[in-house]
Design an enzyme around this catalytic site. Structure first.
Site, short mmCIF file in Angstrom:
data_model
loop_
_atom_site.label_atom_id
_atom_site.label_comp_id
_atom_site.label_asym_id
_atom_site.label_seq_id
_atom_site.Cartn_x
_atom_site.Cartn_y
_atom_site.Cartn_z
N GLU A 69 0.85 -1.19 0.00
CA GLU A 69 0.00 0.00 0.00
C GLU A 69 0.89 1.24 0.00
OE1 GLU A 69 -3.27 1.00 -0.23
OE2 GLU A 69 -2.43 2.98 0.14
N ASP A 120 -7.79 1.47 -8.07
CA ASP A 120 -8.25 2.78 -8.56
C ASP A 120 -8.54 2.67 -10.06
OD1 ASP A 120 -7.89 3.88 -6.01
OD2 ASP A 120 -5.77 4.25 -6.39
N LYS A 124 -9.88 8.24 -16.97
CA LYS A 124 -9.46 9.01 -18.16
C LYS A 124 -8.46 8.20 -18.98
CE LYS A 124 -10.32 13.50 -16.21
NZ LYS A 124 -9.82 14.43 -15.23
#
Ligand code: SAM
Length: 215
Positions: A69, A120, A124
Site C-alpha cells: 500500500e 483505482d 481518463k
C-alpha cells in the site's frame, strides 16, 4: 484511497518493523527466509486498510501474505488489524511501497499470486497506464510470478473490469474464472474487502476474474 493525516501513524509503523518491513529491498530473494518456511507467497497490490489481506492470512495459515500500500495513513489501519489477534498474524507482512516497483523487492518467481482488489479505476484514457491491469503492470507481475502464476481481481467498476478483460486477454493470459456478480452466489472462501462491503451495501454487483500467465 487517502485517509485523513494521522500524526501518530509514522511512530506506530516504525514501532512494528516485524510487520511493516522498513527496508523490503534487502529481502529481495529472501522472503521465504523472512517467513521461516517455503510456503507460497501471495501479495495484494493496493491493499488499503487491510481487511482482505489480514482476513486471508488468518483463514489460510499455510500461505504467506504481503499487503502493498502506498499511503502511511492507510496502511497504518492494516497494521492495527494485524496487531489485533493475540499472537499476531505470523504469515502476514505489510510494505508501504509503490506496486510499480515490485521488481525492487521480489526476485523472478518469488511470489505465487497477485491479488488486485478494487484498484483505482483511473477512468481518463490518458491515465490508462496507471491502472493496475495495464499491460505494463501485467509485464511486471509476470516477471515476479513463476510460470503459470495467477492474478485474482475484484472490482465494482464495470469500465475497469471491461478494460481489464481486454488487457489481460490481449496479453495472452488464460482467463480461468469470470463472474459478473460475485455475490449472487458468494463462494464460501470469499473474503470481503472494505470497498467490497461498501459497494455491496449500495446494491452494486461485484465483478471478479482469475487469470493465469501462460508460457
Ligand atoms: N484493496 C482495498 C479494498 O478493496 O478495500 C483498497 C481499495 S482502494 C480503492 C485502492 C488502494 O490502492 C488505495 O489505498 C491506494 O492507495 C492503493 N494503491 C493505488 N495504486 C497503488 C500502487 N501503485 N502501489 C501501492 N498501492 C497503490
Amino acid at each position: 484511497m487517502r485517509a485523513r493525516y494521522k500524526p501518530w501513524a509514522a511512530d506506530l509503523i516504525a514501532g512494528h518493523p516485524e510487520i511493516v518491513i522498513p527496508n523490503p529491498e534487502a529481502l529481495k530473494g529472501k522472503w521465504h527466509e523472512e517467513f521461516g518456511n517455503d510456503r507460497p507467497i501471495h501479495i495484494e497490490a493496493g491493499s488499503g486498510k487491510g481487511r482482505f489481506i489480514t482476513g486471508m492470512a488468518q483463514a489460510n495459515p499455510d500461505i504467506n501474505y504481503i499487503g502493498i500500500e502506498l499511503f502511511e495513513s492507510v496502511i497504518v489501519t492494516a497494521l492495527q488489524g494485524a496487531l489485533e489477534p493475540e499472537g499476531g498474524i505470523p504469515n502476514l507482512r505489510l510494505l508501504q511501497v509503490n506496486a510499480q516497483e515490485l521488481e525492487t523487492f521480489f526476485e523472478a518467481g518469488e511470489i505465487d499470486r497477485v491479488y488486485l482488489n478494487f484498484s483505482d479505476p483511473w477512468p481518463k484514457t490518458r491515465h490508462a497506464k496507471r491502472r493496475l491491469t495495464h499491460e505494463s503492470f501485467l509485464k511486471l507481475y509476470e516477471r515476479v510470478l513463476p510460470e503459470g502464476g495467477e492474478i485474482h481481481f475484484k472490482t465494482d467498476n464495470r469500465g475497469l473490469f471491461e478494460y481489464s478483460l481486454t488487457s489481460i486477454s490481449e496479453y495472452g493470459m488464460l482467463l480461468k474464472d469470470v463472474s459478473l456478480d460475485l455475490h449472487a452466489n458468494e463462494p464460501e472462501w470469499n473474503i470481503m474487502t472494505e470497498y467490497e462491503e461498501k459497494f455491496l451495501k449500495k446494491g452494486q454487483p461485484i465483478y471478479r476474474l482469475e487469470a493465469k500467465f501462460q508460457a
